[in-house]
Scaffold this motif. Structure first.
Motif, PDB file in Angstrom:
ATOM      1  N   THR A 117       8.047 -10.821   4.515  1.00 25.46           N
ATOM      2  CA  THR A 117       8.507 -10.507   2.728  1.00 25.46           C
ATOM      3  C   THR A 117       9.663 -11.088   2.282  1.00 25.46           C
ATOM      4  OG1 THR A 117      10.201  -9.168   4.420  1.00 25.46           O
ATOM      5  CG2 THR A 117       8.205  -7.986   3.741  1.00 25.46           C
ATOM      6  N   GLY A 118      10.412 -11.425   0.987  1.00 22.70           N
ATOM      7  CA  GLY A 118      11.392 -11.632   1.338  1.00 22.70           C
ATOM      8  C   GLY A 118      12.656 -11.604   2.420  1.00 22.70           C
ATOM      9  N   ILE A 119      12.761 -11.025   3.051  1.00 18.53           N
ATOM     10  CA  ILE A 119      14.315 -10.184   3.585  1.00 18.53           C
ATOM     11  C   ILE A 119      13.415 -11.127   5.410  1.00 18.53           C
ATOM     12  CG2 ILE A 119      14.959  -8.858   4.810  1.00 18.53           C
ATOM     13  CD1 ILE A 119      15.043  -6.923   2.671  1.00 18.53           C
ATOM     14  N   GLU A 120      12.648 -11.387   5.597  1.00 17.02           N
ATOM     15  CA  GLU A 120      11.972 -11.871   7.002  1.00 17.02           C
ATOM     16  C   GLU A 120      11.806 -13.251   6.462  1.00 17.02           C
ATOM     17  OE1 GLU A 120       9.143  -8.471   8.327  1.00 17.02           O
ATOM     18  OE2 GLU A 120       8.305  -9.980   7.152  1.00 17.02           O
ATOM     19  N   ARG A 121      11.628 -14.220   5.384  1.00 13.14           N
ATOM     20  CA  ARG A 121      11.937 -15.788   4.719  1.00 13.14           C
ATOM     21  C   ARG A 121      13.860 -15.476   5.102  1.00 13.14           C
ATOM     22  NH1 ARG A 121       8.392 -14.016   1.134  1.00 13.14           N
ATOM     23  NH2 ARG A 121       9.530 -14.187  -0.624  1.00 13.14           N
ATOM     24  N   LEU A 122      14.051 -15.127   4.681  1.00 10.77           N
ATOM     25  CA  LEU A 122      16.198 -15.801   4.742  1.00 10.77           C
ATOM     26  C   LEU A 122      16.477 -15.423   5.752  1.00 10.77           C
ATOM     27  CD1 LEU A 122      18.313 -16.076   2.898  1.00 10.77           C
ATOM     28  CD2 LEU A 122      19.288 -13.591   2.961  1.00 10.77           C
ATOM     29  N   ALA A 123      16.054 -14.442   7.289  1.00 12.92           N
ATOM     30  CA  ALA A 123      16.794 -14.144   8.136  1.00 12.92           C
ATOM     31  C   ALA A 123      16.475 -15.016   8.878  1.00 12.92           C
ATOM     32  CB  ALA A 123      16.379 -12.841   8.435  1.00 12.92           C
ATOM     33  N   ASN A 124      14.721 -15.609   8.662  1.00  7.62           N
ATOM     34  CA  ASN A 124      14.371 -16.625   9.431  1.00  7.62           C
ATOM     35  C   ASN A 124      14.869 -17.870   9.153  1.00  7.62           C
ATOM     36  OD1 ASN A 124      12.180 -16.606  11.700  1.00  7.62           O
ATOM     37  ND2 ASN A 124      11.635 -15.072   9.946  1.00  7.62           N
ATOM     38  N   TYR A 125      14.580 -18.010   7.880  1.00  8.05           N
ATOM     39  CA  TYR A 125      15.832 -19.610   7.392  1.00  8.05           C
ATOM     40  C   TYR A 125      17.425 -19.805   7.656  1.00  8.05           C
ATOM     41  CZ  TYR A 125      18.130 -22.747   4.526  1.00  8.05           C
ATOM     42  OH  TYR A 125      18.502 -24.431   3.857  1.00  8.05           O
ATOM     43  N   ILE A 126      18.197 -18.533   7.930  1.00  3.82           N
ATOM     44  CA  ILE A 126      19.456 -18.542   8.050  1.00  3.82           C
ATOM     45  C   ILE A 126      19.005 -19.041  10.321  1.00  3.82           C
ATOM     46  CG2 ILE A 126      21.296 -17.012   9.190  1.00  3.82           C
ATOM     47  CD1 ILE A 126      20.709 -15.680   6.802  1.00  3.82           C
ATOM     48  N   LEU A 127      18.424 -18.112  10.659  1.00  2.00           N
ATOM     49  CA  LEU A 127      18.142 -18.374  12.028  1.00  2.00           C
ATOM     50  C   LEU A 127      18.139 -19.955  12.842  1.00  2.00           C
ATOM     51  CD1 LEU A 127      16.691 -15.213  13.594  1.00  2.00           C
ATOM     52  CD2 LEU A 127      18.712 -16.270  14.074  1.00  2.00           C
ATOM     53  N   ARG A 128      17.449 -20.436  11.769  1.00  4.36           N
ATOM     54  CA  ARG A 128      16.774 -21.613  11.696  1.00  4.36           C
ATOM     55  C   ARG A 128      18.120 -22.364  11.716  1.00  4.36           C
ATOM     56  NH1 ARG A 128      13.068 -25.067  12.287  1.00  4.36           N
ATOM     57  NH2 ARG A 128      12.196 -26.440  11.041  1.00  4.36           N
ATOM     58  N   GLU A 129      18.761 -23.015  10.356  1.00  4.54           N
ATOM     59  CA  GLU A 129      19.848 -23.244  10.511  1.00  4.54           C
ATOM     60  C   GLU A 129      20.631 -22.715  11.382  1.00  4.54           C
ATOM     61  OE1 GLU A 129      21.273 -25.286   7.323  1.00  4.54           O
ATOM     62  OE2 GLU A 129      18.548 -25.642   7.493  1.00  4.54           O
ATOM     63  N   HIS A 130      20.896 -22.110  11.224  1.00  3.27           N
ATOM     64  CA  HIS A 130      22.063 -21.779  12.740  1.00  3.27           C
ATOM     65  C   HIS A 130      21.741 -22.276  13.727  1.00  3.27           C
ATOM     66  CE1 HIS A 130      23.434 -19.300  16.040  1.00  3.27           C
ATOM     67  NE2 HIS A 130      24.204 -19.077  15.813  1.00  3.27           N
ATOM     68  N   GLU A 131      20.506 -22.647  14.397  1.00  2.00           N
ATOM     69  CA  GLU A 131      20.278 -23.553  15.638  1.00  2.00           C
ATOM     70  C   GLU A 131      20.186 -25.166  15.242  1.00  2.00           C
ATOM     71  OE1 GLU A 131      16.341 -23.349  18.669  1.00  2.00           O
ATOM     72  OE2 GLU A 131      16.491 -21.697  16.990  1.00  2.00           O
ATOM     73  N   GLU A 132      19.789 -25.261  13.864  1.00  2.00           N
ATOM     74  CA  GLU A 132      20.063 -26.372  13.824  1.00  2.00           C
ATOM     75  C   GLU A 132      21.750 -27.366  13.954  1.00  2.00           C
ATOM     76  OE1 GLU A 132      17.983 -27.947  10.668  1.00  2.00           O
ATOM     77  OE2 GLU A 132      15.745 -27.200  11.342  1.00  2.00           O
ATOM     78  N   GLN A 133      22.427 -25.791  13.427  1.00  2.00           N
ATOM     79  CA  GLN A 133      23.719 -26.574  13.140  1.00  2.00           C
ATOM     80  C   GLN A 133      24.620 -25.924  14.925  1.00  2.00           C
ATOM     81  OE1 GLN A 133      25.359 -24.950   9.732  1.00  2.00           O
ATOM     82  NE2 GLN A 133      23.720 -25.615   8.266  1.00  2.00           N
ATOM     83  N   GLY A 134      24.218 -26.141  15.851  1.00  2.00           N
ATOM     84  CA  GLY A 134      24.286 -25.985  16.906  1.00  2.00           C
ATOM     85  C   GLY A 134      24.613 -24.828  17.739  1.00  2.00           C
ATOM     86  N   SER A 135      24.100 -23.875  16.742  1.00  2.00           N
ATOM     87  CA  SER A 135      24.284 -22.301  16.948  1.00  2.00           C
ATOM     88  C   SER A 135      25.410 -21.401  18.125  1.00  2.00           C
ATOM     89  CB  SER A 135      23.558 -21.993  18.159  1.00  2.00           C
ATOM     90  OG  SER A 135      22.261 -22.391  18.451  1.00  2.00           O
ATOM     91  N   HIS A 136      26.771 -22.335  16.767  1.00  2.00           N
ATOM     92  CA  HIS A 136      27.693 -21.903  17.521  1.00  2.00           C
ATOM     93  C   HIS A 136      27.988 -20.269  16.837  1.00  2.00           C
ATOM     94  CE1 HIS A 136      27.772 -25.061  19.579  1.00  2.00           C
ATOM     95  NE2 HIS A 136      28.083 -26.363  18.130  1.00  2.00           N
ATOM     96  N   GLY A 137      27.294 -19.419  16.201  1.00  2.00           N
ATOM     97  CA  GLY A 137      27.453 -18.491  15.996  1.00  2.00           C
ATOM     98  C   GLY A 137      28.134 -18.128  14.244  1.00  2.00           C
ATOM     99  N   SER A 138      27.936 -19.381  13.769  1.00  2.00           N
ATOM    100  CA  SER A 138      27.907 -19.350  11.703  1.00  2.00           C
ATOM    101  C   SER A 138      27.462 -20.576  11.394  1.00  2.00           C
ATOM    102  CB  SER A 138      29.720 -19.806  11.930  1.00  2.00           C
ATOM    103  OG  SER A 138      30.194 -21.045  12.159  1.00  2.00           O
ATOM    104  N   LEU A 139      27.420 -20.655  10.862  1.00  2.00           N
ATOM    105  CA  LEU A 139      26.742 -21.793   9.361  1.00  2.00           C
ATOM    106  C   LEU A 139      27.303 -22.001   8.257  1.00  2.00           C
ATOM    107  CD1 LEU A 139      23.057 -20.760   7.807  1.00  2.00           C
ATOM    108  CD2 LEU A 139      23.951 -19.205  10.046  1.00  2.00           C
ATOM    109  N   THR A 140      26.566 -23.138   7.614  1.00  2.00           N
ATOM    110  CA  THR A 140      26.885 -23.352   6.402  1.00  2.00           C
ATOM    111  C   THR A 140      25.547 -23.391   5.786  1.00  2.00           C
ATOM    112  OG1 THR A 140      28.705 -23.887   6.801  1.00  2.00           O
ATOM    113  CG2 THR A 140      27.963 -24.964   4.788  1.00  2.00           C
TER     114      THR A 140
END
Lengths: 229, 229
Positions: free
Chosen positions: B148-171
């Motif tokens: 679903t859209g929400i799942e896609r968003l959640a996964n996008y967020i998790l992926r960006e979070h990881e790529e940006q260093g997994s510091h609990g925040s992302l931009t």
DNA sequence: CGACGATTTGAATAGGATCAATGGGAGTGG
DNA sequence: CCACTCCCATTGATCCTATTCAAATCGTCG
């Protein structure tokens, strides 16, 4: 592999330009095997052991996540599948099963990778095959993101109609459950979508469909060569 | 192309194994050019003139049909796009525009096709690039059809979070309209999807996002290496 | 005939889209 | 520095599409 099957395979786009000796090497390492319907050949997540070439029959490739399942594509002769996974030696992204009695040529993945290094013409054929697959996946993604279920069905019907000779009728060559999964909907939704298309001259009798208002149907479907090509 | 830009390009996976002379040939025929934001470089349906290599900036590729528009992918350095169209000499299936100020290497399509015939190592690099693209498109299709859209968003967020260093925040590095199109939804739906994720510890402040309940978010997203890998 | 799976139909619900209106910076010009 | 404007983002209300759960129907095959 039986000698009489060799010429068929030799004519595949993937192999036709290869040097005879190299082709022989590949074929000697390969298995041509029959499978009954509903046999699962590959499972997503597994490492690729073989490149598959469909000589006869049909294969559904599908994927699961959460508890959902969807069909990615359906292959018929003569086509290969899971080429990208084999070349990258990366896990299959989808599972695959026979839909009907099928004959498949199974070429060990390692042989494919080695042969690509050895035979430049084979490498180029792989490029064409991969590029075609890539474009096919882009079209599928556009189809899914830019169209409603009814539009996808209408375009599927028009495409099948054309491939079957544009005689005003067509026969579905996969069952409706599988078609629903391919079009990204549930069987119930597909059934309703067919009902919605009745006013557009789509008469469904089991797997047989007659089209009496092609113009209307095309106006609804708005086929697009950059999606349906 | 400026001499000091050559080494960067030389290191691209696509070129790194080429013979020096062949690389020089390609580069001599190519243009390295700057573009401002929001410049449309290619249009779906057009014949491919160039292979594009993103040296700096970012590119959105998108497609239209009926009166809808969707984003297919977003590319950043160092990546190529429209390789499949160039190789097949077939119409672009998508349009592409710069999202920000960008530098692109443009290699004439004909030179790419010729070089693939001449340089076997280049052909093999193309195979790897295409196979990666193909798999990427399969993942995108699975993402779209199985979530679903929400799942896609959640996964996008998790992926960006990881790529940006997994510091609990992302931009977010793309604006929300573009993100919505990438995730296959409207801006309104994206906004509501963010709101829905608030109970899962997703705090949005403009483009900045803080994640305070990673476990909950992952339980919702159910990331899958065969989709998000 | 009877059983089973596939398909269709019905009713209720969920997921998204659309249309409309409001809120909120960033940049512009006074 | 302060309106003013514009665009983006959010919120609200409603509609549409599609899924879910349930039940009925149809066809095929033993």
């Amino acid at each position: 592999m039986r000698p009489r099957d060799v010429p068929v395979v030799r004519e595949l786009a993937l192999f036709v330009g290869m040097e005879e000796a190299n082709f022989a090497t590949l074929v000697n390492a390969a298995y041509l095997q029959r499978f009954p319907p509903q046999v699962q050949l590959i499972t997503e997540g597994d490492s690729p052991d073989f490149l598959y070439v469909i000589v006869e029959g049909s294969i559904e490739v599908f994927a699961r996540s959460n508890r959902r399942r969807t069909t990615i594509d359906i292959f018929r002769p003569v086509a290969t599948f899971v080429l990208a996974a084999v070349l990258m030696d990366a896990p299959y992204l989808m599972s695959g099963q026979t839909l009907e009695r099928s004959r498949l040529l199974m070429i060990p993945a390692e042989d494919i990778r080695l042969m690509m290094e050895q035979d430049a013409e084979f490498a180029r054929a792989i490029v064409r095959e991969l590029a075609t697959r890539d474009r096919s996946m882009i079209k599928a993604l556009k189809n899914q993101k830019l169209r409603t279920g009814i539009e996808r069905l209408a375009n599927y019907i028009l495409r099948e109609h054309e491939e079957q000779g544009s005689h005003g009728s067509l026969t579905l060559c996969i069952d409706k459950q599988t078609l629903a999964a391919l079009l990204g909907m549930t069987p119930e939704s597909l059934s309703r979508a067919f009902a919605t298309l009745a006013p557009y001259g789509v008469d469904v009798h089991g797997p047989d469909i007659r089209l009496s208002k092609l113009d209307d149907l095309e106006r609804l479907a708005k086929p697009n060569t950059l999606i349906d090509g």
